[in-house]
Design a protein around this motif. Structure first.
Motif, PDB file in Angstrom:
ATOM      1  N   LYS A  16      12.502   4.981  -2.007  1.00 31.59           N
ATOM      2  CA  LYS A  16      13.520   4.046  -1.505  1.00 31.59           C
ATOM      3  C   LYS A  16      13.151   2.604  -1.823  1.00 31.59           C
ATOM      4  O   LYS A  16      14.030   1.731  -1.859  1.00 31.59           O
ATOM      5  CB  LYS A  16      13.708   4.221  -0.001  1.00 31.59           C
ATOM      6  CG  LYS A  16      12.524   3.817   0.860  1.00 31.59           C
ATOM      7  CD  LYS A  16      12.825   4.005   2.339  1.00 31.59           C
ATOM      8  CE  LYS A  16      11.665   3.550   3.219  1.00 31.59           C
ATOM      9  NZ  LYS A  16      10.468   4.384   3.062  1.00 31.59           N
ATOM     10  N   VAL A  17      11.882   2.320  -2.047  1.00 34.16           N
ATOM     11  CA  VAL A  17      11.468   0.969  -2.425  1.00 34.16           C
ATOM     12  C   VAL A  17      11.970   0.633  -3.826  1.00 34.16           C
ATOM     13  O   VAL A  17      12.326  -0.505  -4.109  1.00 34.16           O
ATOM     14  CB  VAL A  17       9.929   0.843  -2.351  1.00 34.16           C
ATOM     15  CG1 VAL A  17       9.460  -0.517  -2.880  1.00 34.16           C
ATOM     16  CG2 VAL A  17       9.441   1.064  -0.922  1.00 34.16           C
ATOM     17  N   TRP A  18      12.016   1.654  -4.682  1.00 32.76           N
ATOM     18  CA  TRP A  18      12.385   1.433  -6.084  1.00 32.76           C
ATOM     19  C   TRP A  18      13.856   1.755  -6.379  1.00 32.76           C
ATOM     20  O   TRP A  18      14.400   1.274  -7.364  1.00 32.76           O
ATOM     21  CB  TRP A  18      11.494   2.278  -7.002  1.00 32.76           C
ATOM     22  CG  TRP A  18      10.207   1.607  -7.363  1.00 32.76           C
ATOM     23  CD1 TRP A  18       9.967   0.841  -8.466  1.00 32.76           C
ATOM     24  CD2 TRP A  18       8.983   1.625  -6.636  1.00 32.76           C
ATOM     25  NE1 TRP A  18       8.672   0.390  -8.473  1.00 32.76           N
ATOM     26  CE2 TRP A  18       8.041   0.862  -7.355  1.00 32.76           C
ATOM     27  CE3 TRP A  18       8.569   2.218  -5.440  1.00 32.76           C
ATOM     28  CZ2 TRP A  18       6.734   0.675  -6.934  1.00 32.76           C
ATOM     29  CZ3 TRP A  18       7.277   2.040  -5.021  1.00 32.76           C
ATOM     30  CH2 TRP A  18       6.366   1.269  -5.750  1.00 32.76           C
ATOM     31  N   GLY A  19      14.477   2.609  -5.615  1.00 36.45           N
ATOM     32  CA  GLY A  19      15.863   2.980  -5.889  1.00 36.45           C
ATOM     33  C   GLY A  19      16.021   3.880  -7.098  1.00 36.45           C
ATOM     34  O   GLY A  19      17.043   3.840  -7.787  1.00 36.45           O
ATOM     35  N   LEU A  20      15.016   4.711  -7.369  1.00 32.95           N
ATOM     36  CA  LEU A  20      15.070   5.607  -8.517  1.00 32.95           C
ATOM     37  C   LEU A  20      16.095   6.717  -8.306  1.00 32.95           C
ATOM     38  O   LEU A  20      16.365   7.129  -7.171  1.00 32.95           O
ATOM     39  CB  LEU A  20      13.690   6.221  -8.769  1.00 32.95           C
ATOM     40  CG  LEU A  20      12.628   5.241  -9.286  1.00 32.95           C
ATOM     41  CD1 LEU A  20      11.241   5.819  -9.100  1.00 32.95           C
ATOM     42  CD2 LEU A  20      12.883   4.920 -10.759  1.00 32.95           C
ATOM     43  N   ALA A 283       7.062 -10.026  -7.616  1.00 33.91           N
ATOM     44  CA  ALA A 283       6.641  -8.630  -7.729  1.00 33.91           C
ATOM     45  C   ALA A 283       5.202  -8.441  -7.259  1.00 33.91           C
ATOM     46  O   ALA A 283       4.888  -7.501  -6.513  1.00 33.91           O
ATOM     47  CB  ALA A 283       6.801  -8.151  -9.168  1.00 33.91           C
ATOM     48  N   ILE A 284       4.328  -9.332  -7.681  1.00 36.83           N
ATOM     49  CA  ILE A 284       2.918  -9.218  -7.296  1.00 36.83           C
ATOM     50  C   ILE A 284       2.767  -9.318  -5.780  1.00 36.83           C
ATOM     51  O   ILE A 284       2.086  -8.502  -5.147  1.00 36.83           O
ATOM     52  CB  ILE A 284       2.081 -10.300  -7.999  1.00 36.83           C
ATOM     53  CG1 ILE A 284       2.020 -10.026  -9.510  1.00 36.83           C
ATOM     54  CG2 ILE A 284       0.669 -10.364  -7.416  1.00 36.83           C
ATOM     55  CD1 ILE A 284       1.413 -11.167 -10.313  1.00 36.83           C
ATOM     56  N   THR A 289       2.180  -5.998  -0.286  1.00 31.89           N
ATOM     57  CA  THR A 289       2.449  -5.710   1.131  1.00 31.89           C
ATOM     58  C   THR A 289       2.651  -4.225   1.418  1.00 31.89           C
ATOM     59  O   THR A 289       2.752  -3.831   2.581  1.00 31.89           O
ATOM     60  CB  THR A 289       3.722  -6.458   1.596  1.00 31.89           C
ATOM     61  OG1 THR A 289       4.877  -5.895   0.940  1.00 31.89           O
ATOM     62  CG2 THR A 289       3.634  -7.943   1.288  1.00 31.89           C
ATOM     63  N   LEU A 290       2.702  -3.398   0.384  1.00 32.71           N
ATOM     64  CA  LEU A 290       3.084  -1.997   0.593  1.00 32.71           C
ATOM     65  C   LEU A 290       1.969  -1.136   1.169  1.00 32.71           C
ATOM     66  O   LEU A 290       2.241  -0.137   1.830  1.00 32.71           O
ATOM     67  CB  LEU A 290       3.577  -1.390  -0.728  1.00 32.71           C
ATOM     68  CG  LEU A 290       4.827  -2.043  -1.336  1.00 32.71           C
ATOM     69  CD1 LEU A 290       5.242  -1.307  -2.603  1.00 32.71           C
ATOM     70  CD2 LEU A 290       5.980  -2.086  -0.325  1.00 32.71           C
ATOM     71  N   LEU A 291       0.723  -1.496   0.903  1.00 31.45           N
ATOM     72  CA  LEU A 291      -0.420  -0.757   1.441  1.00 31.45           C
ATOM     73  C   LEU A 291      -1.363  -1.733   2.143  1.00 31.45           C
ATOM     74  O   LEU A 291      -1.421  -2.912   1.777  1.00 31.45           O
ATOM     75  CB  LEU A 291      -1.168  -0.014   0.335  1.00 31.45           C
ATOM     76  CG  LEU A 291      -0.435   1.144  -0.348  1.00 31.45           C
ATOM     77  CD1 LEU A 291      -1.323   1.771  -1.413  1.00 31.45           C
ATOM     78  CD2 LEU A 291      -0.001   2.200   0.662  1.00 31.45           C
ATOM     79  N   PRO A 292      -2.105  -1.267   3.143  1.00 28.97           N
ATOM     80  CA  PRO A 292      -2.968  -2.178   3.915  1.00 28.97           C
ATOM     81  C   PRO A 292      -3.950  -2.960   3.049  1.00 28.97           C
ATOM     82  O   PRO A 292      -4.216  -4.131   3.316  1.00 28.97           O
ATOM     83  CB  PRO A 292      -3.702  -1.228   4.872  1.00 28.97           C
ATOM     84  CG  PRO A 292      -2.779  -0.067   5.024  1.00 28.97           C
ATOM     85  CD  PRO A 292      -2.115   0.104   3.692  1.00 28.97           C
ATOM     86  N   ASP A 297      -5.710  -1.095  -3.068  1.00 30.60           N
ATOM     87  CA  ASP A 297      -5.304   0.234  -2.606  1.00 30.60           C
ATOM     88  C   ASP A 297      -4.298   0.871  -3.551  1.00 30.60           C
ATOM     89  O   ASP A 297      -4.346   2.081  -3.808  1.00 30.60           O
ATOM     90  CB  ASP A 297      -4.699   0.144  -1.199  1.00 30.60           C
ATOM     91  CG  ASP A 297      -5.748   0.131  -0.101  1.00 30.60           C
ATOM     92  OD1 ASP A 297      -6.957   0.099  -0.435  1.00 30.60           O
ATOM     93  OD2 ASP A 297      -5.360   0.138   1.089  1.00 30.60           O
ATOM     94  N   ILE A 298      -3.362   0.084  -4.061  1.00 30.11           N
ATOM     95  CA  ILE A 298      -2.365   0.633  -4.985  1.00 30.11           C
ATOM     96  C   ILE A 298      -3.046   1.200  -6.224  1.00 30.11           C
ATOM     97  O   ILE A 298      -2.780   2.338  -6.647  1.00 30.11           O
ATOM     98  CB  ILE A 298      -1.336  -0.443  -5.378  1.00 30.11           C
ATOM     99  CG1 ILE A 298      -0.464  -0.823  -4.175  1.00 30.11           C
ATOM    100  CG2 ILE A 298      -0.451   0.052  -6.531  1.00 30.11           C
ATOM    101  CD1 ILE A 298       0.452  -2.004  -4.440  1.00 30.11           C
ATOM    102  N   MET A 299      -3.924   0.423  -6.829  1.00 31.50           N
ATOM    103  CA  MET A 299      -4.602   0.880  -8.037  1.00 31.50           C
ATOM    104  C   MET A 299      -5.453   2.118  -7.764  1.00 31.50           C
ATOM    105  O   MET A 299      -5.459   3.072  -8.547  1.00 31.50           O
ATOM    106  CB  MET A 299      -5.464  -0.241  -8.613  1.00 31.50           C
ATOM    107  CG  MET A 299      -4.688  -1.435  -9.127  1.00 31.50           C
ATOM    108  SD  MET A 299      -5.808  -2.685  -9.844  1.00 31.50           S
ATOM    109  CE  MET A 299      -4.770  -4.144  -9.805  1.00 31.50           C
ATOM    110  N   ALA A 300      -6.169   2.104  -6.642  1.00 33.17           N
ATOM    111  CA  ALA A 300      -7.040   3.234  -6.307  1.00 33.17           C
ATOM    112  C   ALA A 300      -6.218   4.484  -6.020  1.00 33.17           C
ATOM    113  O   ALA A 300      -6.573   5.588  -6.455  1.00 33.17           O
ATOM    114  CB  ALA A 300      -7.911   2.877  -5.108  1.00 33.17           C
TER     115      ALA A 300
END
Length: 397
Positions: A16-20, A283-284, A289-292, A297-300
Protein backbone atom coordinates in the motif's frame (compact mmCIF):
# COMPACT_ATOMS: atom_id res chain seq x y z
CA UNK A 1 15.96 -20.05 7.81
CA UNK A 2 14.32 -16.66 7.44
CA UNK A 3 14.64 -14.57 10.58
CA UNK A 4 11.56 -13.53 12.52
CA UNK A 5 12.51 -9.88 11.94
CA UNK A 6 12.26 -10.34 8.20
CA UNK A 7 9.04 -12.35 8.43
CA UNK A 8 7.43 -9.74 10.66
CA UNK A 9 8.57 -6.71 8.73
CA UNK A 10 7.74 -8.18 5.32
CA UNK A 11 4.16 -9.10 6.26
CA UNK A 12 2.91 -5.64 7.20
CA UNK A 13 1.26 -4.73 3.90
CA UNK A 14 4.02 -2.60 2.41
CA UNK A 15 2.39 -2.78 -1.00
CA UNK A 16 0.00 0.00 0.00
CA UNK A 17 3.00 2.32 0.41
CA UNK A 18 3.90 1.83 -3.25
CA UNK A 19 0.49 1.31 -4.89
CA UNK A 20 1.71 -1.64 -6.96
CA UNK A 21 -0.74 -3.59 -9.12
CA UNK A 22 -2.08 -6.38 -6.86
CA UNK A 23 -2.62 -8.62 -9.89
CA UNK A 24 1.15 -9.15 -10.21
CA UNK A 25 3.75 -10.83 -8.05
CA UNK A 26 6.37 -8.12 -8.53
CA UNK A 27 9.90 -9.45 -8.09
CA UNK A 28 11.73 -6.99 -10.33
CA UNK A 29 12.31 -3.83 -8.32
CA UNK A 30 15.85 -3.81 -9.70
CA UNK A 31 14.98 -2.87 -13.27
CA UNK A 32 13.13 0.42 -12.78
CA UNK A 33 12.36 0.64 -9.06
CA UNK A 34 8.92 1.68 -7.83
CA UNK A 35 8.00 5.09 -6.44
CA UNK A 36 5.98 5.30 -3.19
CA UNK A 37 2.66 7.12 -3.32
CA UNK A 38 3.86 9.82 -0.93
CA UNK A 39 6.76 10.66 -3.25
CA UNK A 40 4.45 10.62 -6.27
CA UNK A 41 2.20 13.12 -4.50
CA UNK A 42 5.18 15.39 -3.80
CA UNK A 43 6.13 15.26 -7.47
CA UNK A 44 2.61 16.13 -8.57
CA UNK A 45 2.52 19.08 -6.19
CA UNK A 46 5.81 20.34 -7.63
CA UNK A 47 4.50 19.96 -11.17
CA UNK A 48 1.42 21.96 -10.30
CA UNK A 49 3.62 24.63 -8.76
CA UNK A 50 5.76 24.70 -11.90
CA UNK A 51 2.79 25.08 -14.25
CA UNK A 52 1.05 27.68 -12.07
CA UNK A 53 3.98 30.11 -12.47
CA UNK A 54 6.71 28.70 -14.75
CA UNK A 55 8.89 31.81 -14.66
CA UNK A 56 8.81 31.93 -10.89
CA UNK A 57 9.59 28.22 -10.66
CA UNK A 58 12.46 28.04 -13.13
CA UNK A 59 13.85 31.50 -12.55
CA UNK A 60 13.69 31.88 -8.79
CA UNK A 61 12.61 28.67 -7.04
CA UNK A 62 14.51 25.93 -8.86
CA UNK A 63 18.04 26.45 -7.60
CA UNK A 64 17.14 26.45 -3.88
CA UNK A 65 14.98 23.36 -4.42
CA UNK A 66 17.82 21.56 -6.22
CA UNK A 67 20.25 22.50 -3.46
CA UNK A 68 17.86 21.23 -0.80
CA UNK A 69 17.42 17.86 -2.47
CA UNK A 70 21.13 17.59 -3.30
CA UNK A 71 22.08 18.21 0.34
CA UNK A 72 19.96 15.26 1.49
CA UNK A 73 21.41 13.06 -1.25
CA UNK A 74 24.98 14.12 -0.45
CA UNK A 75 24.58 13.19 3.20
CA UNK A 76 23.11 9.84 2.18
CA UNK A 77 25.91 8.86 -0.21
CA UNK A 78 28.74 10.34 1.84
CA UNK A 79 29.79 13.14 -0.48
CA UNK A 80 30.00 16.91 -0.53
CA UNK A 81 27.09 18.59 -2.34
CA UNK A 82 29.69 20.39 -4.45
CA UNK A 83 30.73 17.03 -5.94
CA UNK A 84 27.23 16.01 -7.08
CA UNK A 85 25.28 16.89 -10.21
CA UNK A 86 21.84 15.58 -11.07
CA UNK A 87 21.50 13.59 -14.31
CA UNK A 88 18.47 11.67 -15.66
CA UNK A 89 19.97 8.18 -15.21
CA UNK A 90 23.23 6.36 -14.65
CA UNK A 91 23.65 5.72 -18.37
CA UNK A 92 23.72 9.49 -18.87
CA UNK A 93 26.28 9.74 -16.08
CA UNK A 94 28.56 7.18 -17.74
CA UNK A 95 28.22 8.91 -21.11
CA UNK A 96 28.91 12.30 -19.55
CA UNK A 97 32.25 11.19 -18.15
CA UNK A 98 33.34 9.18 -21.18
CA UNK A 99 32.42 11.95 -23.63
CA UNK A 100 34.22 14.56 -21.51
CA UNK A 101 37.55 12.73 -21.35
CA UNK A 102 40.13 12.59 -24.13
CA UNK A 103 41.71 9.35 -25.30
CA UNK A 104 44.24 8.58 -28.01
CA UNK A 105 45.18 5.61 -30.18
CA UNK A 106 47.04 3.12 -28.02
CA UNK A 107 45.13 4.01 -24.86
CA UNK A 108 43.38 1.07 -23.19
CA UNK A 109 39.94 1.35 -21.60
CA UNK A 110 39.40 -1.48 -19.13
CA UNK A 111 36.04 -3.02 -18.27
CA UNK A 112 34.57 -6.44 -17.42
CA UNK A 113 32.35 -8.97 -19.20
CA UNK A 114 29.63 -8.17 -16.62
CA UNK A 115 29.39 -4.48 -17.58
CA UNK A 116 25.90 -3.17 -18.33
CA UNK A 117 25.22 -3.23 -22.06
CA UNK A 118 24.32 0.47 -22.39
CA UNK A 119 27.50 1.52 -20.60
CA UNK A 120 29.57 -0.90 -22.66
CA UNK A 121 28.08 0.64 -25.80
CA UNK A 122 29.12 4.09 -24.61
CA UNK A 123 32.65 2.77 -24.05
CA UNK A 124 32.66 1.26 -27.56
CA UNK A 125 31.59 4.61 -29.01
CA UNK A 126 34.38 6.65 -27.43
CA UNK A 127 36.90 3.95 -28.30
CA UNK A 128 35.88 4.07 -31.96
CA UNK A 129 35.99 7.88 -31.97
CA UNK A 130 39.41 8.10 -30.34
CA UNK A 131 41.17 4.98 -31.58
CA UNK A 132 41.53 3.64 -28.04
CA UNK A 133 41.28 -0.09 -27.37
CA UNK A 134 38.79 -1.78 -25.03
CA UNK A 135 40.27 -4.46 -22.79
CA UNK A 136 37.82 -6.85 -21.12
CA UNK A 137 38.53 -8.66 -17.86
CA UNK A 138 36.56 -11.91 -17.95
CA UNK A 139 35.13 -12.49 -14.49
CA UNK A 140 33.88 -16.07 -14.12
CA UNK A 141 30.30 -16.80 -13.18
CA UNK A 142 29.73 -18.73 -11.00
CA UNK A 143 32.62 -17.59 -8.82
CA UNK A 144 33.81 -18.41 -5.34
CA UNK A 145 35.09 -15.14 -3.87
CA UNK A 146 35.46 -11.38 -4.41
CA UNK A 147 39.21 -11.96 -4.67
CA UNK A 148 38.64 -13.57 -8.07
CA UNK A 149 37.21 -10.29 -9.35
CA UNK A 150 40.20 -8.30 -8.13
CA UNK A 151 42.63 -10.80 -9.63
CA UNK A 152 40.87 -10.88 -13.00
CA UNK A 153 40.71 -7.10 -13.33
CA UNK A 154 44.25 -6.36 -12.15
CA UNK A 155 45.65 -9.02 -14.50
CA UNK A 156 44.44 -6.89 -17.42
CA UNK A 157 46.03 -3.61 -16.29
CA UNK A 158 48.94 -2.40 -18.38
CA UNK A 159 51.01 0.74 -18.76
CA UNK A 160 48.51 1.81 -21.44
CA UNK A 161 45.42 1.55 -19.21
CA UNK A 162 43.78 4.96 -18.88
CA UNK A 163 40.43 4.22 -17.23
CA UNK A 164 38.49 1.43 -15.56
CA UNK A 165 34.73 1.33 -16.10
CA UNK A 166 33.13 -1.10 -13.66
CA UNK A 167 29.72 -1.83 -12.19
CA UNK A 168 29.33 -1.58 -8.44
CA UNK A 169 26.40 -4.01 -8.63
CA UNK A 170 26.21 -5.93 -11.89
CA UNK A 171 22.90 -5.88 -13.70
CA UNK A 172 22.75 -9.34 -15.28
CA UNK A 173 24.47 -11.33 -12.54
CA UNK A 174 23.53 -9.19 -9.50
CA UNK A 175 27.02 -9.31 -7.99
CA UNK A 176 28.24 -6.67 -5.54
CA UNK A 177 31.76 -6.22 -6.85
CA UNK A 178 34.75 -5.40 -4.63
CA UNK A 179 35.42 -2.00 -6.15
CA UNK A 180 37.30 -0.42 -3.25
CA UNK A 181 40.54 -2.45 -3.57
CA UNK A 182 40.41 -2.01 -7.35
CA UNK A 183 40.07 1.78 -7.10
CA UNK A 184 43.02 1.93 -4.71
CA UNK A 185 45.22 -0.40 -6.75
CA UNK A 186 44.60 1.49 -9.98
CA UNK A 187 45.00 4.90 -8.33
CA UNK A 188 48.45 3.80 -7.19
CA UNK A 189 49.27 3.43 -10.89
CA UNK A 190 47.72 6.76 -11.85
CA UNK A 191 44.59 5.21 -13.36
CA UNK A 192 41.13 6.65 -12.69
CA UNK A 193 37.98 4.59 -12.14
CA UNK A 194 34.47 5.33 -13.37
CA UNK A 195 31.98 3.36 -11.27
CA UNK A 196 28.61 2.53 -12.80
CA UNK A 197 26.67 2.41 -9.54
CA UNK A 198 23.22 2.17 -11.11
CA UNK A 199 21.88 -0.27 -8.50
CA UNK A 200 23.94 0.72 -5.48
CA UNK A 201 22.24 3.76 -3.85
CA UNK A 202 19.68 2.42 -1.39
CA UNK A 203 20.87 -1.16 -1.79
CA UNK A 204 24.27 -0.93 -0.09
CA UNK A 205 25.79 1.80 2.11
CA UNK A 206 27.86 4.38 0.22
CA UNK A 207 30.64 6.69 1.37
CA UNK A 208 31.85 8.20 -1.87
CA UNK A 209 34.42 10.55 -0.36
CA UNK A 210 36.05 7.59 1.37
CA UNK A 211 35.75 5.33 -1.66
CA UNK A 212 37.99 7.64 -3.64
CA UNK A 213 36.76 6.94 -7.17
CA UNK A 214 37.32 9.74 -9.63
CA UNK A 215 33.80 9.30 -11.00
CA UNK A 216 30.69 7.57 -9.69
CA UNK A 217 27.17 7.60 -11.07
CA UNK A 218 24.08 6.08 -9.46
CA UNK A 219 20.36 5.90 -10.06
CA UNK A 220 17.91 7.35 -7.58
CA UNK A 221 14.82 5.79 -9.18
CA UNK A 222 15.79 2.21 -8.33
CA UNK A 223 16.46 1.41 -4.66
CA UNK A 224 16.06 5.00 -3.45
CA UNK A 225 12.55 4.90 -4.96
CA UNK A 226 12.61 8.43 -6.39
CA UNK A 227 10.63 9.19 -9.56
CA UNK A 228 11.94 7.99 -12.91
CA UNK A 229 14.48 10.39 -14.38
CA UNK A 230 16.52 10.95 -11.21
CA UNK A 231 20.18 9.99 -10.88
CA UNK A 232 23.44 11.62 -9.83
CA UNK A 233 26.98 12.01 -11.06
CA UNK A 234 29.76 12.32 -8.49
CA UNK A 235 33.00 13.88 -9.66
CA UNK A 236 35.94 14.06 -7.29
CA UNK A 237 37.00 17.66 -6.68
CA UNK A 238 40.35 17.33 -8.47
CA UNK A 239 38.63 16.01 -11.61
CA UNK A 240 35.68 18.40 -11.71
CA UNK A 241 37.12 20.80 -14.29
CA UNK A 242 37.39 17.92 -16.79
CA UNK A 243 33.69 17.01 -16.82
CA UNK A 244 31.10 18.89 -18.85
CA UNK A 245 27.42 18.03 -19.34
CA UNK A 246 26.36 16.29 -22.54
CA UNK A 247 24.28 19.37 -23.39
CA UNK A 248 26.25 22.63 -23.29
CA UNK A 249 23.91 25.45 -22.34
CA UNK A 250 23.78 28.84 -20.61
CA UNK A 251 26.05 27.86 -17.74
CA UNK A 252 29.07 27.55 -20.01
CA UNK A 253 29.61 31.32 -20.13
CA UNK A 254 27.75 32.39 -17.03
CA UNK A 255 29.39 35.36 -15.28
CA UNK A 256 27.94 34.26 -11.92
CA UNK A 257 30.28 33.57 -9.04
CA UNK A 258 27.66 32.74 -6.39
CA UNK A 259 27.43 29.05 -7.43
CA UNK A 260 29.99 26.43 -8.46
CA UNK A 261 30.56 26.31 -12.21
CA UNK A 262 29.86 22.55 -12.01
CA UNK A 263 26.32 23.28 -10.81
CA UNK A 264 25.78 26.21 -13.16
CA UNK A 265 26.43 23.90 -16.09
CA UNK A 266 24.62 20.77 -14.91
CA UNK A 267 21.65 22.30 -13.10
CA UNK A 268 20.38 24.01 -16.24
CA UNK A 269 20.86 22.36 -19.63
CA UNK A 270 17.54 23.55 -21.06
CA UNK A 271 13.85 23.50 -20.23
CA UNK A 272 12.63 20.17 -18.93
CA UNK A 273 10.87 18.61 -15.97
CA UNK A 274 13.23 18.85 -12.97
CA UNK A 275 10.73 17.39 -10.48
CA UNK A 276 12.37 13.92 -10.34
CA UNK A 277 15.56 15.59 -9.02
CA UNK A 278 13.57 17.63 -6.52
CA UNK A 279 11.95 14.49 -5.09
CA UNK A 280 15.19 12.63 -4.35
CA UNK A 281 15.46 14.14 -0.89
CA UNK A 282 11.77 13.43 -0.27
CA UNK A 283 12.24 9.77 -1.20
CA UNK A 284 15.27 9.36 1.04
CA UNK A 285 13.61 11.00 4.04
CA UNK A 286 10.27 9.24 3.52
CA UNK A 287 11.66 5.71 3.26
CA UNK A 288 13.80 6.34 6.33
CA UNK A 289 10.58 6.54 8.36
CA UNK A 290 9.29 3.12 7.34
CA UNK A 291 11.43 1.04 9.71
CA UNK A 292 12.73 1.90 13.20
CA UNK A 293 16.36 1.77 12.07
CA UNK A 294 15.73 3.76 8.91
CA UNK A 295 17.82 2.97 5.86
CA UNK A 296 20.17 0.63 7.70
CA UNK A 297 17.18 -1.57 8.52
CA UNK A 298 15.79 -1.34 4.99
CA UNK A 299 19.07 -2.44 3.41
CA UNK A 300 19.59 -5.22 5.95
CA UNK A 301 16.04 -6.53 5.64
CA UNK A 302 16.06 -6.49 1.85
CA UNK A 303 19.41 -8.29 1.75
CA UNK A 304 18.23 -10.91 4.25
CA UNK A 305 15.14 -11.56 2.16
CA UNK A 306 17.17 -11.81 -1.06
CA UNK A 307 19.53 -14.32 0.55
CA UNK A 308 16.62 -16.35 1.91
CA UNK A 309 14.83 -16.30 -1.43
CA UNK A 310 17.81 -17.51 -3.45
CA UNK A 311 18.43 -20.29 -0.91
CA UNK A 312 14.76 -21.25 -1.08
CA UNK A 313 14.74 -21.40 -4.87
CA UNK A 314 18.04 -23.25 -4.92
CA UNK A 315 16.74 -25.98 -2.64
CA UNK A 316 13.31 -26.25 -4.25
CA UNK A 317 14.60 -26.39 -7.81
CA UNK A 318 18.01 -27.99 -7.36
CA UNK A 319 19.88 -24.90 -8.56
CA UNK A 320 23.43 -24.08 -7.57
CA UNK A 321 24.39 -20.88 -5.73
CA UNK A 322 26.73 -19.03 -8.11
CA UNK A 323 28.45 -16.70 -5.64
CA UNK A 324 29.11 -16.31 -1.90
CA UNK A 325 26.63 -14.49 0.33
CA UNK A 326 29.00 -11.57 0.76
CA UNK A 327 28.51 -10.62 -2.91
CA UNK A 328 24.71 -10.29 -2.59
CA UNK A 329 22.79 -7.08 -1.97
CA UNK A 330 19.03 -6.79 -2.57
CA UNK A 331 19.13 -8.88 -5.76
CA UNK A 332 20.27 -12.41 -6.51
CA UNK A 333 20.71 -14.35 -9.72
CA UNK A 334 20.47 -18.10 -10.20
CA UNK A 335 21.49 -20.09 -13.29
CA UNK A 336 18.59 -22.06 -14.75
CA UNK A 337 18.63 -25.27 -16.79
CA UNK A 338 19.30 -24.64 -20.47
CA UNK A 339 16.39 -23.32 -22.49
CA UNK A 340 14.97 -20.22 -24.11
CA UNK A 341 15.07 -17.17 -21.84
CA UNK A 342 12.40 -15.18 -23.67
CA UNK A 343 9.78 -17.92 -23.75
CA UNK A 344 10.23 -18.60 -20.03
CA UNK A 345 9.91 -14.89 -19.21
CA UNK A 346 6.75 -14.61 -21.28
CA UNK A 347 5.23 -17.65 -19.58
CA UNK A 348 5.97 -16.19 -16.14
CA UNK A 349 4.53 -12.75 -16.84
CA UNK A 350 1.72 -13.57 -19.28
CA UNK A 351 0.44 -16.85 -17.87
CA UNK A 352 1.23 -16.46 -14.18
CA UNK A 353 1.52 -12.68 -13.59
CA UNK A 354 4.99 -12.99 -12.07
CA UNK A 355 7.23 -10.06 -13.06
CA UNK A 356 10.86 -11.18 -12.89
CA UNK A 357 13.64 -10.96 -15.50
CA UNK A 358 15.03 -14.05 -17.23
CA UNK A 359 18.38 -13.03 -18.67
CA UNK A 360 20.40 -14.63 -21.47
CA UNK A 361 23.94 -15.37 -20.30
CA UNK A 362 26.87 -17.25 -21.73
CA UNK A 363 28.34 -19.36 -18.98
CA UNK A 364 27.28 -22.23 -16.77
CA UNK A 365 23.77 -21.75 -18.15
CA UNK A 366 22.40 -19.86 -21.13
CA UNK A 367 19.79 -18.13 -18.96
CA UNK A 368 19.64 -16.66 -15.48
CA UNK A 369 16.73 -15.60 -13.31
CA UNK A 370 17.23 -12.46 -11.21
CA UNK A 371 15.10 -11.83 -8.14
CA UNK A 372 14.78 -8.57 -6.27
CA UNK A 373 13.78 -8.05 -2.63
CA UNK A 374 12.05 -4.87 -1.51
CA UNK A 375 9.96 -4.15 1.58
CA UNK A 376 6.73 -4.97 -0.26
CA UNK A 377 7.92 -8.51 -1.08
CA UNK A 378 7.04 -11.46 1.16
CA UNK A 379 8.35 -15.02 1.50
CA UNK A 380 5.12 -16.18 -0.12
CA UNK A 381 6.09 -14.30 -3.31
CA UNK A 382 9.17 -16.48 -3.74
CA UNK A 383 7.37 -19.66 -2.78
CA UNK A 384 4.88 -18.93 -5.55
CA UNK A 385 7.74 -18.28 -7.96
CA UNK A 386 9.32 -21.61 -6.99
CA UNK A 387 6.04 -23.47 -7.54
CA UNK A 388 5.51 -21.93 -10.99
CA UNK A 389 9.13 -22.39 -12.05
CA UNK A 390 8.99 -26.06 -11.03
CA UNK A 391 6.03 -26.54 -13.35
CA UNK A 392 7.51 -24.58 -16.24
CA UNK A 393 10.96 -26.14 -16.06
CA UNK A 394 9.44 -29.62 -16.03
CA UNK A 395 7.90 -28.99 -19.45
CA UNK A 396 9.88 -29.87 -22.59
CA UNK A 397 11.96 -26.84 -23.62
Amino acid sequence: MLSSAVVGASSQGWRKVWGLDPAFTFLNHGSFGACPLTVQQRQQALRQQLEAQPVQFFGRSLEPLLDESRAVLAAFVGASPADLAFVPNATTGVNTVLRSLSFRPGDELLTTNHEYNASRNALEFVAQQSGATIVVADIPFPLSSPAQVVECVLSKVSNRTRLLLIDHVTSQTALVLPISPLIRALADQGIDTLVDGAHAPGMIPLALNELGAAYYTGNCHKWLCAPKGAAFLYVRADRRDRIRPLVISHGANSPRRDRPFFHLEFDWTGTGDPTPFLCVGTAILHLATLLPGGWADIMAQNRALALWARERLSLRLGLGLPCPDEMIGSMATLPLPEGDADSLYRALVEDHAIEIPVIPWQGVSDRLIRLSAQLYNTPADYDRLADVLALLLAKPQ
